[in-house]
Write a protein that holds these residues in place. Structure first.
Motif: not given
Length: 119
Positions: A49, A61-65, A67-68
């Motif tokens: 992934e 850009n980051y994956a939602e899982s 990103k923070d």
């Protein structure tokens, strides 16, 4: 020949942080050889992934899982790509692999570094 070597993985407790590194040889960041640079991961028994990417212009850009909790960066002088992961969770356990895409969208991949997070 473009080679990528990751490092920085290891076994940590949940809540800790790691900074992964990916040293790229054979082509220069500064000369704009690469269009984008990425981190992917593959957890045990899972598909690979996307984690994060950074363009030649510096857009991330980051994956939602993640990103923070993740920051992707690069040091052009060192030809090195980084991934800072904070507040690690057991579900972050995976082999993390860096990849770079040249201006013809040809990918180059490292072999990965293992991150193991225990609860």
């Amino acid at each position: 020949q473009v080679l990528l070597v990751e490092s920085g993985g290891g076994s940590v407790q949940a809540g800790e942080s790691l900074r992964l590194s990916c040293v790229v040889s054979g082509a220069s960041f500064r000369l704009g050889f690469f269009e984008s640079m990425t981190w992917y991961r593959r957890a045990p028994g899972q598909e690979r992934e996307f984690v994060a990417s950074i363009s030649s212009g510096g857009r991330a850009n980051y994956a939602e899982s993640v990103k923070d909790r993740c920051t992707i960066s690069r040091d052009d002088a060192k030809n090195t790509l980084y991934l800072q992961i904070d507040s690690l969770k057991p579900e972050d356990t995976a082999v993390y692999t860096c990849g770079v895409f040249d201006n013809n969208n040809v990918p180059y991949w490292g072999r990965g570094t293992l991150v193991t997070v225990s609860a």
